[in-house]
Motif scaffolding. Structure first.
Motif, PDB file in Angstrom:
ATOM      1  N   THR A   1       0.818  -1.216   0.000  1.00  0.00           N
ATOM      2  CA  THR A   1       0.000   0.000   0.000  1.00  0.00           C
ATOM      3  C   THR A   1       0.846   1.258   0.000  1.00  0.00           C
ATOM      4  O   THR A   1       0.425   2.291  -0.515  1.00  0.00           O
ATOM      5  CB  THR A   1      -0.940   0.026   1.218  1.00  0.00           C
ATOM      6  OG1 THR A   1      -0.175  -0.148   2.410  1.00  0.00           O
ATOM      7  CG2 THR A   1      -1.966  -1.082   1.113  1.00  0.00           C
TER       8      THR A   1
ATOM      9  N   GLN B   1      -3.710   8.271  -2.987  1.00  0.00           N
ATOM     10  CA  GLN B   1      -4.195   8.082  -1.624  1.00  0.00           C
ATOM     11  C   GLN B   1      -5.449   7.211  -1.599  1.00  0.00           C
ATOM     12  O   GLN B   1      -5.614   6.370  -0.715  1.00  0.00           O
ATOM     13  CB  GLN B   1      -4.491   9.453  -0.989  1.00  0.00           C
ATOM     14  CG  GLN B   1      -5.013   9.392   0.440  1.00  0.00           C
ATOM     15  CD  GLN B   1      -3.964   8.900   1.416  1.00  0.00           C
ATOM     16  OE1 GLN B   1      -2.794   8.778   1.066  1.00  0.00           O
ATOM     17  NE2 GLN B   1      -4.372   8.602   2.630  1.00  0.00           N
ATOM     18  N   GLU B   2      -6.321   7.381  -2.572  1.00  0.00           N
ATOM     19  CA  GLU B   2      -7.540   6.568  -2.625  1.00  0.00           C
ATOM     20  C   GLU B   2      -7.212   5.088  -2.745  1.00  0.00           C
ATOM     21  O   GLU B   2      -7.788   4.245  -2.057  1.00  0.00           O
ATOM     22  CB  GLU B   2      -8.415   7.014  -3.794  1.00  0.00           C
ATOM     23  CG  GLU B   2      -9.704   6.206  -3.936  1.00  0.00           C
ATOM     24  CD  GLU B   2     -10.496   6.609  -5.158  1.00  0.00           C
ATOM     25  OE1 GLU B   2     -11.541   5.985  -5.404  1.00  0.00           O
ATOM     26  OE2 GLU B   2     -10.075   7.528  -5.878  1.00  0.00           O
TER      27      GLU B   2
ATOM     28  N   ARG C   1      -4.376   3.694  -1.869  1.00  0.00           N
ATOM     29  CA  ARG C   1      -3.721   3.251  -0.629  1.00  0.00           C
ATOM     30  C   ARG C   1      -4.751   2.879   0.420  1.00  0.00           C
ATOM     31  O   ARG C   1      -4.631   1.861   1.110  1.00  0.00           O
ATOM     32  CB  ARG C   1      -2.786   4.356  -0.121  1.00  0.00           C
ATOM     33  CG  ARG C   1      -1.443   4.415  -0.836  1.00  0.00           C
ATOM     34  CD  ARG C   1      -0.499   5.378  -0.167  1.00  0.00           C
ATOM     35  NE  ARG C   1      -0.848   6.761  -0.400  1.00  0.00           N
ATOM     36  CZ  ARG C   1      -0.378   7.496  -1.395  1.00  0.00           C
ATOM     37  NH1 ARG C   1       0.457   6.979  -2.264  1.00  0.00           N
ATOM     38  NH2 ARG C   1      -0.737   8.750  -1.537  1.00  0.00           N
ATOM     39  N   GLU C   2      -5.787   3.710   0.584  1.00  0.00           N
ATOM     40  CA  GLU C   2      -6.798   3.437   1.609  1.00  0.00           C
ATOM     41  C   GLU C   2      -7.586   2.175   1.270  1.00  0.00           C
ATOM     42  O   GLU C   2      -7.870   1.350   2.141  1.00  0.00           O
ATOM     43  CB  GLU C   2      -7.724   4.649   1.744  1.00  0.00           C
ATOM     44  CG  GLU C   2      -7.014   5.873   2.300  1.00  0.00           C
ATOM     45  CD  GLU C   2      -7.999   6.938   2.767  1.00  0.00           C
ATOM     46  OE1 GLU C   2      -9.205   6.628   2.849  1.00  0.00           O
ATOM     47  OE2 GLU C   2      -7.553   8.055   3.062  1.00  0.00           O
TER      48      GLU C   2
ATOM     49  N   ARG D   1       1.778   8.511   5.939  1.00  0.00           N
ATOM     50  CA  ARG D   1       0.596   9.371   5.895  1.00  0.00           C
ATOM     51  C   ARG D   1      -0.370   9.086   7.037  1.00  0.00           C
ATOM     52  O   ARG D   1      -1.302   9.843   7.256  1.00  0.00           O
ATOM     53  CB  ARG D   1      -0.100   9.204   4.544  1.00  0.00           C
ATOM     54  CG  ARG D   1       0.813   9.509   3.364  1.00  0.00           C
ATOM     55  CD  ARG D   1       0.263   8.986   2.065  1.00  0.00           C
ATOM     56  NE  ARG D   1       1.191   9.215   0.957  1.00  0.00           N
ATOM     57  CZ  ARG D   1       2.158   8.384   0.600  1.00  0.00           C
ATOM     58  NH1 ARG D   1       2.314   7.231   1.261  1.00  0.00           N
ATOM     59  NH2 ARG D   1       2.967   8.665  -0.396  1.00  0.00           N
TER      60      ARG D   1
ATOM     61  N   THR E   1      -2.420   6.559   7.082  1.00  0.00           N
ATOM     62  CA  THR E   1      -3.553   5.792   6.564  1.00  0.00           C
ATOM     63  C   THR E   1      -3.571   4.369   7.096  1.00  0.00           C
ATOM     64  O   THR E   1      -4.566   3.910   7.674  1.00  0.00           O
ATOM     65  CB  THR E   1      -3.503   5.752   5.026  1.00  0.00           C
ATOM     66  OG1 THR E   1      -3.515   7.078   4.526  1.00  0.00           O
ATOM     67  CG2 THR E   1      -4.681   4.983   4.466  1.00  0.00           C
ATOM     68  N   THR E   2      -2.451   3.679   6.908  1.00  0.00           N
ATOM     69  CA  THR E   2      -2.383   2.273   7.302  1.00  0.00           C
ATOM     70  C   THR E   2      -2.505   2.121   8.811  1.00  0.00           C
ATOM     71  O   THR E   2      -3.277   1.286   9.306  1.00  0.00           O
ATOM     72  CB  THR E   2      -1.066   1.648   6.810  1.00  0.00           C
ATOM     73  OG1 THR E   2      -1.009   1.750   5.387  1.00  0.00           O
ATOM     74  CG2 THR E   2      -0.972   0.191   7.201  1.00  0.00           C
TER      75      THR E   2
ATOM     76  N   ARG F   1      -3.819   4.044  11.152  1.00  0.00           N
ATOM     77  CA  ARG F   1      -5.145   4.364  11.678  1.00  0.00           C
ATOM     78  C   ARG F   1      -6.123   3.219  11.444  1.00  0.00           C
ATOM     79  O   ARG F   1      -6.864   2.819  12.349  1.00  0.00           O
ATOM     80  CB  ARG F   1      -5.654   5.645  11.029  1.00  0.00           C
ATOM     81  CG  ARG F   1      -7.013   6.109  11.525  1.00  0.00           C
ATOM     82  CD  ARG F   1      -7.333   7.512  11.030  1.00  0.00           C
ATOM     83  NE  ARG F   1      -7.287   7.600   9.569  1.00  0.00           N
ATOM     84  CZ  ARG F   1      -6.349   8.256   8.885  1.00  0.00           C
ATOM     85  NH1 ARG F   1      -5.367   8.865   9.516  1.00  0.00           N
ATOM     86  NH2 ARG F   1      -6.390   8.287   7.557  1.00  0.00           N
ATOM     87  N   ARG F   2      -6.100   2.654  10.250  1.00  0.00           N
ATOM     88  CA  ARG F   2      -7.048   1.587   9.938  1.00  0.00           C
ATOM     89  C   ARG F   2      -6.696   0.288  10.658  1.00  0.00           C
ATOM     90  O   ARG F   2      -7.587  -0.458  11.058  1.00  0.00           O
ATOM     91  CB  ARG F   2      -7.116   1.377   8.421  1.00  0.00           C
ATOM     92  CG  ARG F   2      -7.711   2.576   7.697  1.00  0.00           C
ATOM     93  CD  ARG F   2      -8.077   2.247   6.267  1.00  0.00           C
ATOM     94  NE  ARG F   2      -8.690   3.396   5.612  1.00  0.00           N
ATOM     95  CZ  ARG F   2      -9.964   3.726   5.722  1.00  0.00           C
ATOM     96  NH1 ARG F   2     -10.775   2.989   6.458  1.00  0.00           N
ATOM     97  NH2 ARG F   2     -10.451   4.788   5.097  1.00  0.00           N
TER      98      ARG F   2
END
Length: 460
Positions: A310, A316-317, A319-320, A348, A350-351, A353-354
């Protein structure tokens, strides 16, 4: 990148080599061979398997080849930017594959266009071909040396002509590049030594900073296009990019990552029940953290093997979306537990946080995030897709603020000193230093230097 000289099945060997390097780029792949004094190329967008299906490899006869898998950092997407780039002329053809970023490419392009050059791609790699052709009155080796000497930044090149394979490394040696040999007669070059293992090649040595290696039917010889500067290998190679079974300058990536995890456990103290790593690049560090802390290691996260990395997705879309598809928590491991989630970096956010949310949804009582690298606070200009401060969650934020943003109970980073010591490269040794630019904002080259060509400076 991959290159081979003197093998009856050069294209097939390049195909296997690119498989071993697939983790370095998943957007496109290509192979170029020499046959009957002609360069033949097959390339396309997608994974190596997707590009080289059917009989495409059979269209690439020859005993020498170069190959490339692409991860876009400079230049747009599209087939014109897929490497190797091939240039044909009445004075000889040339194929180029490149790893890294040429930081003065824009200035060089403007100069070359004023001199009449017409560019066919938006890749910074094409600049080298035009510089080589500008020195047409010199022998090939001298042309290449003069062209390489005008480049700045991070670059590792393999170039193929009708009669030779050329290998070049920037004066700081920022990208990994190694030479290998099969049976004493076939020479190979690759971005990582893991490609050698797959094809049965023996690692000979790393390509030296500022070195130009020439391989042809007469054998192999070494030249220089620039003095060796202080070595500054990209730290992210040890932290994230390279495969665990690869070696860089004799240092195994898996063992280096284990030491990063051990050092992280020495620098922080976390009360927890279980340690888990984020697959794949963080598993080694998580094992080291668990061994040093005494907290049991468990496989708390499972990776879907059919989803790419990722971090190197182009938007970014994507990656999420990739994070959602890529990982799944193991409820029986994390439910009711205080979990240490070891990861190699936070870019960033993203990873992280999820994944924190996934672990909580799976019943984790606490989620403590431990990062086996310092905070990424500055852009990379050398070939990592971190082009602006706005891409980085750590820029201008404290660890406590980042912790709140990703929803963790605590967040700890490894120190820069700990990184250098754990990897095992001594920054006081000019042959074994790191590039820590993305962690410190201090870069090994002057990226804001005046990049006019020498004769232009004299005229001014």
């Amino acid at each position: 990148m991959f290159g081979i000289w003197g093998h009856d099945n050069a294209a097939q060997m390049a195909y296997y080599g690119l498989h071993a390097l697939q983790h370095r780029g998943q957007e496109a792949a290509g192979i170029c061979t020499v046959h009957d004094d002609h360069l033949l190329v097959e390339k396309g967008e997608g994974l190596v398997n997707d590009v080289f299906h059917g009989d495409r490899l059979n269209k690439l006869p020859g005993r020498s080849a170069i190959g490339h898998v692409r991860y876009t950092t400079e230049g747009g997407r599209g087939i014109e930017n897929v490497q190797p780039l091939v240039f044909r002329s009445t004075t000889g053809s040339l194929a180029i594959a490149h790893n890294g970023n040429v930081t003065n490419a824009s200035d060089l392009k403007r100069h070359l266009e004023r001199q009449g050059s017409i560019f066919q791609s938006t890749s910074d790699t094409e600049v080298l071909a035009h510089l080589i052709k500008k020195n047409i009155s010199y022998p090939q080796n001298e042309r290449l040396k003069k062209a390489l000497a005008q480049l700045q930044g991070a670059f590792a090149f393999v170039l193929l002509t009708e009669d030779a394979l050329y290998v070049a490394q920037d004066p700081n040696g920022m990208r990994p590049l190694s030479l290998g040999c099969i049976g004493g007669e076939t020479w190979v070059v690759a971005s990582e030594t893991s490609a050698f293992d797959l094809i049965g090649a023996e690692t000979v040595r790393s390509v030296e900073p500022g070195e130009l290696v020439i391989i042809d039917d007469k054998g192999i010889r070494s030249d220089r296009f620039a003095p060796k500067a202080n070595r500054a290998i990209c730290s992210m190679e040890y932290i994230y990019f390279s495969r665990p079974d690869s070696d860089i300058d004799g240092i195994n990536i898996h063992m280096a990552r284990k030491r990063l995890g051990k050092r992280l456990a020495q620098e922080v103290r976390i009360e927890a029940d279980v340690v888990t790593g984020v697959p794949d690049s963080s598993i080694s560090a998580a094992i080291g953290f668990a061994e040093e802390s005494g907290i049991p290691y468990e496989m708390g996260l499972i990776k879907n093997r059919y989803v790419g990395r990722t971090f190197i997705q182009p938007s970014q879309e994507l990656r999420e979306r990739g994070v959602k598809m890529k990982l799944s928590p193991v409820r029986q491991v994390v439910e009711g537990k205080r979990v240490v989630m070891v990861d190699d970096s936070i870019v960033r956010g993203t990873t992280s946080r999820r994944i924190v949310k996934m672990l909580r949804d799976a019943g984790a009582k606490e989620v403590h995030v431990a990062i086996s690298a310092p905070p990424l606070i500055a852009p990379c200009f050398y070939g990592v897709d971190i082009s602006t401060d706005s891409d980085l969650i750590a820029t201008g934020r404290t660890p406590e603020e980042i912790c709140e943003l990703i929803g963790a109970d605590s967040l700890q980073f490894l120190s820069a000193e700990g990184l250098v010591e754990a990897v095992g490269r001594n920054d006081e040794d000019p042959n074994r230093g790191h590039c820590l630019g993305c962690f410190t904002g201090n870069y090994p080259t002057n990226i804001f230097a005046d990049t006019k060509l020498p004769h232009e400076k004299e005229r001014v």
